[in-house]
Scaffold this motif. Structure first.
Motif, short mmCIF file in Angstrom:
data_model
loop_
_atom_site.label_atom_id
_atom_site.label_comp_id
_atom_site.label_asym_id
_atom_site.label_seq_id
_atom_site.Cartn_x
_atom_site.Cartn_y
_atom_site.Cartn_z
N LEU A 112 2.38 9.96 3.93
CA LEU A 112 3.50 9.12 3.50
C LEU A 112 4.58 8.97 4.58
O LEU A 112 5.06 7.86 4.82
CB LEU A 112 4.09 9.62 2.18
CG LEU A 112 3.20 9.43 0.95
CD1 LEU A 112 3.82 10.09 -0.27
CD2 LEU A 112 2.95 7.96 0.69
N PRO A 113 4.97 10.06 5.25
CA PRO A 113 5.94 9.88 6.34
C PRO A 113 5.41 8.99 7.48
O PRO A 113 6.17 8.21 8.05
CB PRO A 113 6.20 11.31 6.84
CG PRO A 113 5.92 12.16 5.65
CD PRO A 113 4.76 11.48 4.96
N ALA A 114 4.12 9.08 7.79
CA ALA A 114 3.55 8.22 8.84
C ALA A 114 3.55 6.76 8.39
O ALA A 114 3.83 5.86 9.19
CB ALA A 114 2.14 8.68 9.20
N GLN A 115 3.26 6.53 7.12
CA GLN A 115 3.33 5.17 6.60
C GLN A 115 4.76 4.64 6.67
O GLN A 115 4.99 3.50 7.09
CB GLN A 115 2.84 5.11 5.15
CG GLN A 115 1.35 5.30 4.98
CD GLN A 115 0.94 5.25 3.52
OE1 GLN A 115 1.79 5.21 2.61
NE2 GLN A 115 -0.36 5.28 3.27
N LEU B 104 0.83 -1.21 0.00
CA LEU B 104 0.00 0.00 0.00
C LEU B 104 0.86 1.26 0.00
O LEU B 104 0.55 2.24 -0.69
CB LEU B 104 -0.96 -0.02 1.19
CG LEU B 104 -2.04 -1.10 1.13
CD1 LEU B 104 -2.78 -1.19 2.45
CD2 LEU B 104 -3.00 -0.85 -0.03
N ASN B 105 1.95 1.23 0.75
CA ASN B 105 2.85 2.38 0.76
C ASN B 105 3.48 2.60 -0.61
O ASN B 105 3.59 3.74 -1.09
CB ASN B 105 3.93 2.21 1.82
CG ASN B 105 4.95 3.33 1.80
OD1 ASN B 105 6.07 3.15 1.33
ND2 ASN B 105 4.56 4.48 2.30
N ALA C 213 0.03 18.30 0.18
CA ALA C 213 0.81 18.49 1.41
C ALA C 213 0.42 17.45 2.47
O ALA C 213 1.30 16.88 3.13
CB ALA C 213 0.61 19.90 1.95
N VAL C 214 -0.87 17.20 2.61
CA VAL C 214 -1.32 16.19 3.58
C VAL C 214 -0.72 14.83 3.21
O VAL C 214 -0.19 14.11 4.06
CB VAL C 214 -2.86 16.12 3.64
CG1 VAL C 214 -3.34 14.88 4.39
CG2 VAL C 214 -3.43 17.38 4.29
N MET D 95 -7.64 9.14 9.92
CA MET D 95 -8.25 10.46 9.83
C MET D 95 -7.56 11.31 8.77
O MET D 95 -8.21 11.97 7.96
CB MET D 95 -8.18 11.17 11.18
CG MET D 95 -8.76 12.59 11.16
SD MET D 95 -8.26 13.59 12.55
CE MET D 95 -6.51 13.77 12.28
N LEU D 96 -6.25 11.27 8.75
CA LEU D 96 -5.50 12.07 7.78
C LEU D 96 -5.72 11.56 6.35
O LEU D 96 -5.82 12.35 5.42
CB LEU D 96 -4.02 12.08 8.14
CG LEU D 96 -3.71 12.83 9.44
CD1 LEU D 96 -2.30 12.54 9.91
CD2 LEU D 96 -3.94 14.32 9.27
N SER D 97 -5.79 10.24 6.20
CA SER D 97 -6.09 9.68 4.89
C SER D 97 -7.50 10.07 4.45
O SER D 97 -7.74 10.37 3.27
CB SER D 97 -5.97 8.15 4.92
OG SER D 97 -4.65 7.78 5.23
#
Length: 141
Positions: free
Chosen positions: A96-99, A44-45, A89-90, A115-117
């Motif tokens: 992406l950095p959280a993934q 997924l990433n 930006a999100v 939530m961000l996705s």
């Protein structure tokens, strides 16, 4: 006229082919994180990263289409461009950095990532509506 139709067609196809998969993959990642399914998380990433890059074609062809149509100064388009930048930006600065952190073993909260996705998806949905309705446009619905 034909140039506008070609540019618009490429813009819409790029949006469907690039933004659709990254939106779905980003939305599926938190569930894979909760299950600790590393293989699915990696897949997924990768989808998110690759299609995010391909998604750059969407605003490029969108701007070319808008220029051809003479609507670069229209409010609906400016709002769409701002929302596109926010969505990018999100995705690029948060999702992406959280993934990536999750893949390296740093466990971000799956609910926050979800939530961000979801915010990323919502921003794109608003952009799509603006592209269709085009408030204030003489050619809008």
């Amino acid at each position: 006229m034909i140039v506008t139709k070609v540019l618009l067609s490429i813009h819409v196809i790029a949006a469907i082919v690039a933004i659709g998969p990254v939106t779905v993959a980003a939305g599926m990642f938190p569930a894979a994180l909760r299950r600790a399914d590393r293989d699915q998380m990696r897949t997924l990433n990768r989808i998110c990263r690759v299609y995010a890059v391909l998604g750059l074609a969407v605003p490029v062809f969108g701007l070319a289409t808008a220029k051809q149509m003479g609507v670069l100064g229209d409010t609906w388009l400016i709002v769409s461009m701002v929302l596109t930048v926010v969505a990018a930006a999100v995705l690029g600065l948060v999702v992406l950095p959280a993934q990536r952190a999750a893949l390296w073993g740093e466990e971000p909260a799956a609910a926050r990532l979800g939530m961000l996705s979801g915010l990323f998806s919502l921003l794109w949905a608003v952009v799509v509506v603006l592209m269709i309705v085009r408030p204030g446009s003489t050619t809008g619905a």
